[in-house]
Design an enzyme around this catalytic site. Structure first.
Site, PDB file in Angstrom:
ATOM      1  N   GLU A 257       9.263  -4.405  10.926  1.00 23.27           N
ATOM      2  CA  GLU A 257       9.776  -3.352   9.792  1.00 23.27           C
ATOM      3  C   GLU A 257      10.785  -1.785  10.913  1.00 23.27           C
ATOM      4  O   GLU A 257       9.597  -1.936  12.338  1.00 23.27           O
ATOM      5  CB  GLU A 257       8.143  -2.431   9.276  1.00 23.27           C
ATOM      6  CG  GLU A 257       8.235  -0.856   8.911  1.00 23.27           C
ATOM      7  CD  GLU A 257       7.426  -0.796   7.236  1.00 23.27           C
ATOM      8  OE1 GLU A 257       6.381  -1.182   7.561  1.00 23.27           O
ATOM      9  OE2 GLU A 257       7.651   1.138   6.837  1.00 23.27           O
TER      10      GLU A 257
ATOM     11  N   ASP B   2       0.961  -1.399   0.476  1.00 21.78           N
ATOM     12  CA  ASP B   2      -0.214   0.414  -0.069  1.00 21.78           C
ATOM     13  C   ASP B   2       1.247   1.046   0.241  1.00 21.78           C
ATOM     14  O   ASP B   2       0.434   2.417  -0.005  1.00 21.78           O
ATOM     15  CB  ASP B   2      -0.820   0.140   1.686  1.00 21.78           C
ATOM     16  CG  ASP B   2      -0.056  -0.119   2.164  1.00 21.78           C
ATOM     17  OD1 ASP B   2       0.412  -0.536   2.606  1.00 21.78           O
ATOM     18  OD2 ASP B   2      -1.276  -0.130   3.229  1.00 21.78           O
ATOM     19  N   SER B   3       1.937   1.004  -0.258  1.00 24.49           N
ATOM     20  CA  SER B   3       3.255   1.923  -0.068  1.00 24.49           C
ATOM     21  C   SER B   3       2.994   2.734  -1.744  1.00 24.49           C
ATOM     22  O   SER B   3       3.394   4.053  -1.698  1.00 24.49           O
ATOM     23  CB  SER B   3       5.042   1.651  -0.159  1.00 24.49           C
ATOM     24  OG  SER B   3       5.085   0.212  -0.706  1.00 24.49           O
TER      25      SER B   3
ATOM     26  N   ASP C 213      -1.494  -6.049  -0.393  1.00 24.98           N
ATOM     27  CA  ASP C 213      -1.518  -5.455   0.954  1.00 24.98           C
ATOM     28  C   ASP C 213      -3.040  -5.487   1.150  1.00 24.98           C
ATOM     29  O   ASP C 213      -3.702  -5.035   0.110  1.00 24.98           O
ATOM     30  CB  ASP C 213      -0.911  -4.259   2.014  1.00 24.98           C
ATOM     31  CG  ASP C 213       0.582  -4.132   2.236  1.00 24.98           C
ATOM     32  OD1 ASP C 213       0.289  -5.168   3.092  1.00 24.98           O
ATOM     33  OD2 ASP C 213       1.161  -3.345   1.911  1.00 24.98           O
TER      34      ASP C 213
ATOM     35  N   LYS D 203      -1.862  -9.320   2.389  1.00 24.26           N
ATOM     36  CA  LYS D 203      -0.564  -9.307   3.847  1.00 24.26           C
ATOM     37  C   LYS D 203      -1.361  -7.921   4.531  1.00 24.26           C
ATOM     38  O   LYS D 203      -2.166  -6.748   3.719  1.00 24.26           O
ATOM     39  CB  LYS D 203       0.863  -8.543   3.245  1.00 24.26           C
ATOM     40  CG  LYS D 203       1.996  -7.551   4.662  1.00 24.26           C
ATOM     41  CD  LYS D 203       2.941  -7.386   4.510  1.00 24.26           C
ATOM     42  CE  LYS D 203       3.263  -6.332   3.687  1.00 24.26           C
ATOM     43  NZ  LYS D 203       2.361  -4.597   5.343  1.00 24.26           N
TER      44      LYS D 203
ATOM     45  N   GLU E 124      -1.934  -5.306   8.230  1.00 25.81           N
ATOM     46  CA  GLU E 124      -1.054  -4.768   9.301  1.00 25.81           C
ATOM     47  C   GLU E 124      -1.312  -5.338  10.750  1.00 25.81           C
ATOM     48  O   GLU E 124      -3.117  -5.163  11.190  1.00 25.81           O
ATOM     49  CB  GLU E 124      -1.109  -3.490   9.873  1.00 25.81           C
ATOM     50  CG  GLU E 124       0.004  -3.640   8.352  1.00 25.81           C
ATOM     51  CD  GLU E 124       0.165  -1.876   7.776  1.00 25.81           C
ATOM     52  OE1 GLU E 124      -0.185  -0.472   9.071  1.00 25.81           O
ATOM     53  OE2 GLU E 124       0.969  -1.279   7.095  1.00 25.81           O
TER      54      GLU E 124
HETATM   55  O1  KIV Z   1       3.513  -1.223   1.447  1.00 27.67           O
HETATM   56  C1  KIV Z   1       4.675  -1.634   1.685  1.00 27.67           C
HETATM   57  O2  KIV Z   1       5.651  -1.576   0.663  1.00 27.67           O
HETATM   58  C2  KIV Z   1       5.260  -2.273   2.805  1.00 27.67           C
HETATM   59  C3  KIV Z   1       6.235  -2.408   2.875  1.00 27.67           C
HETATM   60  C4  KIV Z   1       7.872  -0.777   3.808  1.00 27.67           C
HETATM   61  C5  KIV Z   1       6.529  -4.015   3.321  1.00 27.67           C
HETATM   62  O3  KIV Z   1       4.373  -2.709   3.613  1.00 27.67           O
END
Ligand code: KIV
Length: 271
Positions: free
Chosen positions: A189, A51-52, A90, A120, A122
């Site tokens: 992280e 989600d980055s 994510d 994934k 959190e």
């Molecule tokens: O969204 C992302 O890029 C991440 C990584 C930094 C692990 O969760």
């Protein structure tokens, strides 16, 4: 012979075999077809549609604004490019917290509409119900502990997490819980390297670190940071393998100059 070299298609089981053989896992983010093709051709083990993308692709300050539809668009583009890597997506903010039925619905949309291999999310015990429900549908889950950017407004800063003993103990407990629930790996992280070592030694499933030191079973970076496409982000943990911002700016300036000087296209570059 390494597992990495032998494998034609990376699965969650391969990642666990890599940990058992003490072979490090390499993971990077990808959000589009063209970049994913390059990273997959280089034999990256895992591609994370993170989600980055909210920061890197859309220019938002945090990861919170990105939507499920937008994550699915990015994930489907990556999946179309990939032959070998495991593709993990994510679950975006608001698509799984608090209600496990919503979590499963979001997951099913990602899996059906993008063709990705795993999701994934959190958090630790606060997302236990969501993890259980997603796993019961047969979808592999990667956990994410330590700095969890979707909770940035709760923490207030992006500084190192779990430096205090109480938070470190909580993180170890959460990591063990995620393993017990059936997660196949956990991203750690921005936590102290010593804590990463403890967690990685105590778990059978692989840990993938970002700013978490060398003892994690694998490493992940945001591809645009690693390639120097993002410019003003210089955390201590980041190693830049290229300075692509400068390279691309330079190439663009040369192109503009050629167009203005009527040196592009030339005789050979026309029909
Ligand atoms: O969204 C992302 O890029 C991440 C990584 C930094 C692990 O969760």
């Amino acid at each position: 012979m390494s597992v990495h070299k032998e494998v034609k298609k990376v699965t969650t089981h391969i990642l666990q075999a890599m940990k058992a053989r003490n072979e490090k896992i390499a993971m990077l983010t990808a959000y589009d077809y063209s970049m994913a093709r390059i990273l997959d051709a280089a034999k990256i083990d895992v591609l994370l549609v993170g989600d980055s993308a909210s920061n890197v692709m859309a220019g938002h300050e945090t990861t919170l604004p990105i939507t499920l539809d937008q994550m699915i668009y990015h994930a489907a583009s990556v999946v179309r490019a990939v032959k070998r890597a495991l593709v993990v997506v994510d679950l975006p903010f608001g698509s799984y917290q608090g209600d496990s039925k919503t979590a499963l619905k979001s997951t099913i949309r990602i899996m059906k509409e993008s063709g990705a291999h795993a999701i994934k999310l959190e958090g630790g015990k606060e997302v236990k119900d969501s993890i259980e429900r997603i796993l019961s549908a047969g979808v592999p889950v990667m956990g994410h502990l330590g700095l969890t950017p979707q909770s940035i407004y709760k923490f207030g800063t992006y500084t190192v997490r779990a430096k205090e003993e109480a938070e470190a103990e909580r993180l170890i407990k959460d990591a063990k819980l995620l393993q017990k629930l059936g997660c196949f790996a956990i991203v750690l992280e921005k936590i102290p390297a010593k804590l990463t070592k403890i967690v990685s030694e105590e778990l059978e499933i692989p840990t993938i670190g970002i700013g978490a030191g060398p003892s994690a079973d694998g490493q992940v970076l945001v591809t645009h940071d690693m390639l120097g496409i993002t410019k003003d982000f210089h955390p201590r943990f980041l190693r830049r393998y290229l300075e692509l911002f400068d390279e691309i700016q330079n190439a663009t300036e040369r192109y503009i100059k050629d167009v203005k000087a009527q040196e592009f296209p030339n005789e050979q570059e026309q029909y």
